[in-house]
Design an enzyme around this catalytic site. Structure first.
Site, short mmCIF file in Angstrom:
data_model
loop_
_atom_site.label_atom_id
_atom_site.label_comp_id
_atom_site.label_asym_id
_atom_site.label_seq_id
_atom_site.Cartn_x
_atom_site.Cartn_y
_atom_site.Cartn_z
N ASP A 301 0.86 -1.17 0.00
CA ASP A 301 0.00 0.00 0.00
C ASP A 301 0.90 1.22 0.00
OD1 ASP A 301 -2.52 1.45 0.30
OD2 ASP A 301 -1.73 1.94 2.28
N THR A 303 0.56 4.59 0.57
CA THR A 303 0.53 5.54 1.67
C THR A 303 0.93 4.86 2.97
OG1 THR A 303 -1.26 6.71 0.56
CG2 THR A 303 -0.88 7.23 2.89
N ASP A 540 -1.45 0.11 6.53
CA ASP A 540 -1.53 0.79 7.81
C ASP A 540 -2.93 1.30 8.13
OD1 ASP A 540 -1.70 2.79 5.92
OD2 ASP A 540 -0.41 4.19 6.99
#
Length: 792
Positions: A301, A303, A540
């Site tokens: 991912d 970000t 996250d």
């Protein structure tokens, strides 16, 4: 943090909390990250292998003297080393678990307080916002567009809107809005008591490695009993020397048991936990060490993984003819209305503060919180209409020239949001009458170590898939800055094929994906797994939870949401993406080295079984022919010496050595392909030279035992030399020291007498050399030369 306004209720008072604590109405569902000391000691002390070795040691000592039971020292070593290493791992896990623990937020005396989950008491008002995991059960008291993802409980991917009176259950997590709920079912009565236990306990549970070792042990257990009986019967013909027969029979049984294999497996896992703990990497499930070693596809991912947490507003760019001051004022109103700002809104707030833009105090009718699925947030105001902030390609029409401007900015690696007004907007009915007012341009902070880490995975043959909710152009630009191949060929996830097979084909080809929704990340993982890949997923946020849970290995960032950390097997507590290569290296070290030592232990088992069968058959033939009975060639103390310097000591060092080869499936098959030919190549020459020495020196001489011991030791040393590849200086030194130690025992009379051996004569030395040469040549051809020939 914004304190939730609740008409007529300020939460429990300090006195009410104290009363409930006194009454035991506390959320006492404990987070067990490791076994208690008593359980660790029991697990290392009371094992079937320890029991068998202990019984055999008692027999050997009783009938052969104390030194014949020295092989039982492995029990003490197993207990001490296993217990000490697991205690080290326990301390590491407990310490890191406290760092990883997510606090809960409760409303008490009118203020929101952060407390440990086990300090929640019955009737507490628990405050939740996006990313928070629900840790107790109860009814919603206040909802500000609260949406709860219950997919981990129900399997339904769509978030559920919660209104006052609706129940929330532990194990779910908030994805949008904010709310308060009353803690009604706590401790053992809540779902959390089970889910937290499963998510975080120290375990040596399911893994291909441990399953393979358990299969070996079960097979050996089935073989030992009949072969031991056969050996006892064959030796019983010499009734006059029954005490010697009992001792030699024990010597035949002991090497069949791979007594140190389970120990070294546990030690390797535990040392891996400690090493990774030193790098602030929490391994919540030990097989996770094995998982990343097997990974061949890593889904990232963008970000929070490739970029650092947080971002900065580069500029607020009004649309041609637009009013910048009005846009700044609207942004300030949106920020003030947001109870739980995400990183984007936090960056906007910081920018507005620098620009000295104050809250205009617009009156709010309704707040529509940000959602990863919708990709926008907004507020409806009394006198200023509806304002939205979100992805340009979601809010704007395809032909809008503002969208082209946004794409051009995104292609530079910037993150772009559109500030728009709308005639109508709702979280369920969509948006109408959109008019662009400004573009909010944000600059993401690339991790300084990201490029080197991605290059490492490329070198190691691990395919990387970058997936993000951002626009494909923005994701591609970031990937290009990091040197990722295929960065120019991005895929818009809104146009992905529905068919799983077509999706899997696309994933095999493409690398960069933008506008990916949470359920699509989960579909990516499943599609890659359907093609036989071992998939690791990093993330996250709450939008990563489903994919983290279904991946073969979920890796969460320590600063990420509590929901993401709770389902991941590995948590990078310092958010350092560059730690992942060390996790990979640790996993490969564990698997590669356990494979090596398994080769050694199973080789010993094979040659012990083969020798026992040869002796049993030979003794039966001699007995039927009226010849002298054929005694077993070794005493237990001989086996202790041979095993110490060809398996026990070198295996301990090899189990902790670095290795860089990616783990492959088929652990059992690979070990057997080595152990069976190696064991036979050790057993046959040893048996042959033993028979020849008996014929030459007679049954009363110690030379046949010495000759057989030299032969078996030398061939086992050849097997060790093959297993130790590839060579570095210390491995060569290790093999040399082991060989020198055995020679020293033979050459120094006190040592030789203690081990009941003697220096061999010329004939015996020559016979042993010929036997070793034949066995070593066969072993090297079968295990080294032949595989290369077949590969060519």
């Amino acid at each position: 943090m914004t304190t939730p306004m609740l008409a007529g209720d300020r939460g429990l008072t300090a006195a009410e909390v104290a009363e409930r604590v006194e009454a035991g109405a506390v959320n006492e569902a404990k987070r067990h990250t490791s076994r208690p000391f008593s359980a660790i000691l029991r697990a290392n002390l009371f094992t079937p292998l320890n029991a068998v070795i202990g019984v055999l040691a008692v027999i050997a000592v009783t009938f052969g003297g104390w030194k014949q039971g020295l092989f039982a020292g492995v029990i003490i070593a197993n207990i001490l080393i296993g217990t000490i290493q697991e205690l080290r791992a326990k301390r590491t896990l407990d310490k890191l678990s406290l760092m990883n623990q997510a606090n809960a937020k409760v409303l008490r005396d009118g203020e929101v307080q952060e407390i440990a989950p086990n300090r929640i008491v019955k009737d507490d008002l628990v405050f939740v916002e996006p990313g928070d995991r629900v840790v107790v059960d109860g009814p919603v008291v206040e909802s500000r567009n609260l949406e709860i993802d219950e997919s981990l409980l129900t399997g339904e991917a769509d978030p559920v809107a919660k209104t006052p009176g609706d129940d929330v259950r532990s194990g779910s997590f908030a994805v949008a809005g904010t709310g308060l709920f009353r803690a009604e079912h706590i401790g053992a009565d809540s779902y959390a008591a089970k889910l937290v236990e499963e998510a975080s306990k120290f375990t040596l549970a399911r893994s291909e490695l441990r399953e393979g070792i358990n299969r070996f042990i079960k097979l050996i257990n089935w073989l030992i009993v009949p072969i031991a009986i056969l050996l006892i019967i064959s030796q019983a013909a010499d009734a006059q020397n029954w005490r010697d027969i009992i001792v030699s029979t024990v010597a035949g049984i002991v090497p069949m048991i791979p007594e140190g294999l389970v120990l070294l497996t546990s030690v390797a896992f535990a040392v891996g936990v400690v090493r990774l703990g030193a790098r602030k990497c929490l391994v919540q499930e030990l097989p996770a060490i094995e998982g990343l070693a097997r990974t061949d596809v890593l889904c990232l991912d963008k970000t929070g993984t490739l970029t650092e947490g947080g971002m900065d507003v580069d500029e607020i760019r009004p649309i041609e003819g637009g009013d910048r001051a009005a846009s700044l004022e609207a942004l300030a109103a949106l920020a003030a209305a947001d109870d739980s700002p995400n990183p984007t809104m936090q960056a906007v707030e910081a920018y507005l503060e620098k620009q000295s833009v104050a809250d205009p105090r617009w009156r709010v009718i309704d707040v529509m919180p940000f959602s990863s699925a919708r990709k926008w947030s907004g507020t409806r105001f009394t006198d200023h209409g509806t304002w939205l902030l979100g992805a340009p390609d979601v809010l704007l029409d395809a032909g809008d020239p503002v969208l082209l401007e946004a794409d051009m900015l995104a292609a530079q690696g910037l993150r772009v949001l559109s500030l728009v007004t709308a005639e109508t907007a709702s979280t369920t009915g969509g948006v109408t009458g959109v008019k662009a007012q400004a573009l909010v341009v944000l600059r993401q902070r690339l991790r300084s170590t990201a490029a080197a880490t991605l290059a490492y995975f490329k070198e190691q043959g691990v395919a990387v898939k970058i997936i993000s909710g951002d626009s494909p152009a923005a994701v591609g630009a970031v990937a290009a800055q990091l040197g990722v191949e295929g960065a120019a060929d991005t895929v818009d996830a809104r146009r992905l094929p529905e068919d799983p097979e077509e999706l899997a084909d696309l994933l095999e080809r493409a690398t960069i994906f933008g506008r990916v929704k949470p359920h699509q990340k989960q579909a990516f993982v499943k599609a890659l797994q359907s093609r036989g890949h071992t998939v690791a997923m990093t993330g996250d946020g709450v939008n990563d939870v489903l994919a983290l849970k279904d991946a073969d290995l979920g890796i969460a960032m320590g600063s990420g949401s509590a929901a993401a950390r709770s389902v991941a097997q590995v948590v990078l507590l310092d958010d350092e993406f560059a730690t992942l290569p060390h996790v990979v290296a640790e996993g490969r070290r564990v698997l590669g080295n356990i494979g090596r030592v398994s080769n050694l232990f199973l080789t010993k088992t094979v040659y012990a079984i083969a020798l026992a069968l040869f002796i049993a058959v030979g003794a039966s033939i001699a007995w039927s022919a009226g010849s002298d009975p054929l005694p077993y060639p070794f005493l237990p103390i001989h086996q202790s010496l041979i095993n110490a310097f060809t398996i026990g000591i070198p295996a301990f060092f090899l189990a902790l050595a670095p290795t860089f080869d990616r783990a492959r499936p088929g652990f059992v098959k690979r070990v057997l392909k080595f152990a069976i030919p190696a064991g036979i190549c050790c057993a046959v020459p040893t048996f042959a030279v033993y028979l020849a020495a008996l014929a030459h020196d007679g049954y009363d001489s110690a030379q046949p035992q010495t000759t057989a011991a030299i032969t078996l030791f030398s061939l086992a040393l050849v097997a060790l030399a093959i297993v130790a590849k590839p060579y570095v200086w210390w491995k060569g030194l290790l093999v040399g020291v082991c060989a020198g130690a055995f020679v020293l025992v033979l050459a120094v009379p006190p040592f030789a007498r203690f081990y009941e051996l003697s220096l061999p004569g010329v004939w015996n030395t020559t016979a042993a050399a010929i036997a070793v040469g034949c066995g070593a040549a066969t072993l090297l051809f079968w295990l080294v030369v032949r595989p290369k020939h077949l590969a060519d």
